[in-house]
Design a protein around this motif. Sequence first.
Motif, PDB file in Angstrom:
ATOM      1  N   ASP A 112       1.477   6.915  -6.544  1.00 36.42           N
ATOM      2  CA  ASP A 112       0.469   7.969  -6.689  1.00 36.42           C
ATOM      3  C   ASP A 112       1.082   9.351  -6.536  1.00 36.42           C
ATOM      4  OD1 ASP A 112      -1.896   6.595  -7.287  1.00 36.42           O
ATOM      5  OD2 ASP A 112      -2.422   6.298  -5.180  1.00 36.42           O
ATOM      6  N   GLU A 113       2.057   9.479  -5.651  1.00 31.62           N
ATOM      7  CA  GLU A 113       2.655  10.777  -5.360  1.00 31.62           C
ATOM      8  C   GLU A 113       3.720  11.195  -6.364  1.00 31.62           C
ATOM      9  OE1 GLU A 113       3.884  10.586  -1.244  1.00 31.62           O
ATOM     10  OE2 GLU A 113       1.834  10.926  -0.549  1.00 31.62           O
ATOM     11  N   ASP A 114       4.128  10.295  -7.244  1.00 26.27           N
ATOM     12  CA  ASP A 114       5.147  10.618  -8.250  1.00 26.27           C
ATOM     13  C   ASP A 114       4.464  10.993  -9.557  1.00 26.27           C
ATOM     14  OD1 ASP A 114       7.122  10.417 -10.369  1.00 26.27           O
ATOM     15  OD2 ASP A 114       8.407   9.460  -8.879  1.00 26.27           O
ATOM     16  N   PRO A 115       4.597  12.269  -9.992  1.00 25.56           N
ATOM     17  CA  PRO A 115       3.899  12.709 -11.201  1.00 25.56           C
ATOM     18  C   PRO A 115       4.344  11.977 -12.474  1.00 25.56           C
ATOM     19  CG  PRO A 115       5.384  14.425 -10.392  1.00 25.56           C
ATOM     20  CD  PRO A 115       5.385  13.335  -9.378  1.00 25.56           C
ATOM     21  N   GLN A 116       5.507  11.353 -12.456  1.00 24.98           N
ATOM     22  CA  GLN A 116       5.982  10.608 -13.629  1.00 24.98           C
ATOM     23  C   GLN A 116       5.332   9.229 -13.744  1.00 24.98           C
ATOM     24  OE1 GLN A 116      10.227  10.621 -12.939  1.00 24.98           O
ATOM     25  NE2 GLN A 116      10.501  12.239 -14.458  1.00 24.98           N
ATOM     26  N   LEU A 117       4.675   8.795 -12.681  1.00 17.90           N
ATOM     27  CA  LEU A 117       4.109   7.444 -12.668  1.00 17.90           C
ATOM     28  C   LEU A 117       2.592   7.492 -12.661  1.00 17.90           C
ATOM     29  CD1 LEU A 117       6.528   5.714 -10.154  1.00 17.90           C
ATOM     30  CD2 LEU A 117       6.626   5.715 -12.654  1.00 17.90           C
ATOM     31  N   ASP A 118       2.021   7.930 -13.771  1.00 16.19           N
ATOM     32  CA  ASP A 118       0.571   7.874 -13.891  1.00 16.19           C
ATOM     33  C   ASP A 118       0.161   6.424 -13.701  1.00 16.19           C
ATOM     34  OD1 ASP A 118       0.205  10.560 -14.411  1.00 16.19           O
ATOM     35  OD2 ASP A 118       0.354  10.312 -16.583  1.00 16.19           O
ATOM     36  N   THR A 140      11.325  -2.043   2.349  1.00 14.39           N
ATOM     37  CA  THR A 140      11.614  -2.794   1.128  1.00 14.39           C
ATOM     38  C   THR A 140      13.040  -3.325   1.203  1.00 14.39           C
ATOM     39  OG1 THR A 140      10.172  -1.347  -0.181  1.00 14.39           O
ATOM     40  CG2 THR A 140      11.784  -2.680  -1.397  1.00 14.39           C
ATOM     41  N   THR A 141      13.195  -4.644   1.096  1.00 13.15           N
ATOM     42  CA  THR A 141      14.532  -5.227   1.042  1.00 13.15           C
ATOM     43  C   THR A 141      14.901  -5.637  -0.375  1.00 13.15           C
ATOM     44  OG1 THR A 141      13.665  -7.411   1.571  1.00 13.15           O
ATOM     45  CG2 THR A 141      14.471  -6.073   3.422  1.00 13.15           C
ATOM     46  N   ASP A 142      13.878  -5.831  -1.226  1.00 11.39           N
ATOM     47  CA  ASP A 142      14.128  -6.222  -2.612  1.00 11.39           C
ATOM     48  C   ASP A 142      12.901  -5.877  -3.440  1.00 11.39           C
ATOM     49  OD1 ASP A 142      15.522  -7.291  -4.769  1.00 11.39           O
ATOM     50  OD2 ASP A 142      14.998  -9.367  -4.309  1.00 11.39           O
ATOM     51  N   VAL A 143      13.111  -5.734  -4.750  1.00 13.76           N
ATOM     52  CA  VAL A 143      12.005  -5.526  -5.683  1.00 13.76           C
ATOM     53  C   VAL A 143      12.096  -6.609  -6.745  1.00 13.76           C
ATOM     54  CG1 VAL A 143      10.909  -3.965  -7.331  1.00 13.76           C
ATOM     55  CG2 VAL A 143      11.976  -3.032  -5.276  1.00 13.76           C
ATOM     56  N   ASP A 144      11.053  -7.406  -6.865  1.00 11.63           N
ATOM     57  CA  ASP A 144      10.987  -8.474  -7.858  1.00 11.63           C
ATOM     58  C   ASP A 144      10.156  -7.980  -9.039  1.00 11.63           C
ATOM     59  OD1 ASP A 144      10.510 -10.723  -9.407  1.00 11.63           O
ATOM     60  OD2 ASP A 144       9.650 -11.918  -7.773  1.00 11.63           O
ATOM     61  N   LYS A 201      11.973   3.372 -13.128  1.00 15.58           N
ATOM     62  CA  LYS A 201      11.528   4.407 -12.186  1.00 15.58           C
ATOM     63  C   LYS A 201      10.707   3.762 -11.069  1.00 15.58           C
ATOM     64  CE  LYS A 201      10.421   8.616 -10.762  1.00 15.58           C
ATOM     65  NZ  LYS A 201      11.332   9.504 -10.098  1.00 15.58           N
ATOM     66  N   MET A 202       9.818   2.830 -11.418  1.00 16.06           N
ATOM     67  CA  MET A 202       8.995   2.150 -10.420  1.00 16.06           C
ATOM     68  C   MET A 202       9.861   1.347  -9.445  1.00 16.06           C
ATOM     69  SD  MET A 202       5.836   0.866 -12.726  1.00 16.06           S
ATOM     70  CE  MET A 202       4.381   1.882 -12.800  1.00 16.06           C
ATOM     71  N   ILE A 203      10.853   0.680  -9.962  1.00 13.64           N
ATOM     72  CA  ILE A 203      11.762  -0.092  -9.110  1.00 13.64           C
ATOM     73  C   ILE A 203      12.487   0.847  -8.150  1.00 13.64           C
ATOM     74  CG2 ILE A 203      13.881  -1.474  -9.099  1.00 13.64           C
ATOM     75  CD1 ILE A 203      12.849  -2.700 -11.793  1.00 13.64           C
ATOM     76  N   SER A 204      12.953   1.974  -8.651  1.00 12.23           N
ATOM     77  CA  SER A 204      13.651   2.955  -7.826  1.00 12.23           C
ATOM     78  C   SER A 204      12.747   3.502  -6.725  1.00 12.23           C
ATOM     79  CB  SER A 204      14.168   4.092  -8.717  1.00 12.23           C
ATOM     80  OG  SER A 204      14.741   5.101  -7.946  1.00 12.23           O
ATOM     81  N   VAL A 205      11.517   3.863  -7.088  1.00 14.86           N
ATOM     82  CA  VAL A 205      10.563   4.387  -6.101  1.00 14.86           C
ATOM     83  C   VAL A 205      10.243   3.310  -5.067  1.00 14.86           C
ATOM     84  CG1 VAL A 205       8.185   5.195  -5.789  1.00 14.86           C
ATOM     85  CG2 VAL A 205       9.600   6.163  -7.617  1.00 14.86           C
ATOM     86  N   ALA A 206      10.000   2.082  -5.508  1.00 12.92           N
ATOM     87  CA  ALA A 206       9.675   0.993  -4.578  1.00 12.92           C
ATOM     88  C   ALA A 206      10.830   0.744  -3.600  1.00 12.92           C
ATOM     89  CB  ALA A 206       9.335  -0.281  -5.347  1.00 12.92           C
ATOM     90  N   ARG A 207      12.066   0.803  -4.087  1.00 14.67           N
ATOM     91  CA  ARG A 207      13.237   0.590  -3.215  1.00 14.67           C
ATOM     92  C   ARG A 207      13.355   1.680  -2.150  1.00 14.67           C
ATOM     93  NH1 ARG A 207      17.012  -3.291  -5.304  1.00 14.67           N
ATOM     94  NH2 ARG A 207      16.529  -3.758  -7.466  1.00 14.67           N
ATOM     95  N   SER A 208      12.833   2.871  -2.446  1.00 15.98           N
ATOM     96  CA  SER A 208      12.957   3.996  -1.509  1.00 15.98           C
ATOM     97  C   SER A 208      11.970   3.923  -0.350  1.00 15.98           C
ATOM     98  CB  SER A 208      12.781   5.329  -2.255  1.00 15.98           C
ATOM     99  OG  SER A 208      11.420   5.530  -2.598  1.00 15.98           O
ATOM    100  N   VAL A 209      11.009   3.010  -0.411  1.00 16.12           N
ATOM    101  CA  VAL A 209      10.001   2.888   0.646  1.00 16.12           C
ATOM    102  C   VAL A 209      10.573   2.054   1.787  1.00 16.12           C
ATOM    103  CG1 VAL A 209       7.680   2.049   1.203  1.00 16.12           C
ATOM    104  CG2 VAL A 209       8.120   3.150  -1.004  1.00 16.12           C
ATOM    105  N   LYS A 244       0.825  -1.204   0.000  1.00 16.04           N
ATOM    106  CA  LYS A 244       0.000   0.000   0.000  1.00 16.04           C
ATOM    107  C   LYS A 244       0.863   1.259   0.000  1.00 16.04           C
ATOM    108  CE  LYS A 244      -4.045  -2.043   2.192  1.00 16.04           C
ATOM    109  NZ  LYS A 244      -4.830  -2.147   3.424  1.00 16.04           N
ATOM    110  N   ARG A 245       1.960   1.236   0.766  1.00 15.28           N
ATOM    111  CA  ARG A 245       2.830   2.420   0.806  1.00 15.28           C
ATOM    112  C   ARG A 245       3.572   2.608  -0.517  1.00 15.28           C
ATOM    113  NH1 ARG A 245       6.688   1.972   4.520  1.00 15.28           N
ATOM    114  NH2 ARG A 245       6.308  -0.199   4.997  1.00 15.28           N
ATOM    115  N   VAL A 246       3.914   1.514  -1.201  1.00 11.87           N
ATOM    116  CA  VAL A 246       4.520   1.629  -2.531  1.00 11.87           C
ATOM    117  C   VAL A 246       3.492   2.204  -3.508  1.00 11.87           C
ATOM    118  CG1 VAL A 246       5.446   0.317  -4.493  1.00 11.87           C
ATOM    119  CG2 VAL A 246       6.278  -0.141  -2.186  1.00 11.87           C
ATOM    120  N   ALA A 247       2.242   1.732  -3.440  1.00 12.31           N
ATOM    121  CA  ALA A 247       1.182   2.278  -4.296  1.00 12.31           C
ATOM    122  C   ALA A 247       1.008   3.770  -4.036  1.00 12.31           C
ATOM    123  CB  ALA A 247      -0.130   1.529  -4.064  1.00 12.31           C
ATOM    124  N   LEU A 248       1.057   4.180  -2.768  1.00 10.62           N
ATOM    125  CA  LEU A 248       0.962   5.601  -2.423  1.00 10.62           C
ATOM    126  C   LEU A 248       2.149   6.377  -3.008  1.00 10.62           C
ATOM    127  CD1 LEU A 248      -0.369   7.956  -0.910  1.00 10.62           C
ATOM    128  CD2 LEU A 248       0.925   7.255   1.132  1.00 10.62           C
TER     129      LEU A 248
END
Length: 122
Positions: free
Chosen positions: A66-72, A111-115, A100-108, A59-63
């Motif tokens: 949502d908050e990143d204007p580059q990720l419609d 998150t220990t990994d992004v598959d 970009k999505m992988i980078s944003v997900a890693r910043s939450v 949910k926090r990754v989805a948020l």
Amino acid sequence: MGWLERLFGMEKPQNAEVNPTPQAIAQAPSTSVAPTATQSIPPERLGLNGEYDQSGLAKRVALAFDEDPQLDDVNTLWVAQTGSTVVLKGKVPSQEILNKMISVARSVNGTTDVDSNQATID
């Protein structure tokens, strides 16, 4: 429709944060899956407002998306979690968007990994 609404059927809650501070935990019944007052919430189970949430990391990754204007909202991609691993599955329009999505997900936090093995470029 945003990520949170499409994936979890919810509008962004008031005061929701990508990396919230954990709330104090009330004593949970012994049969509950939620942590008790003597336990802390694992970062991957931290909800949008600092509460315990089994799907908190997703949910926090989805948020964050949502908050990143580059990720419609890419309505062909889903976000899930397996423990502290964020799982991206479905189709994305470009490798640049996926990166970009992988980078944003890693910043939450949590998150220990992004598959992204289940994500394909459309």
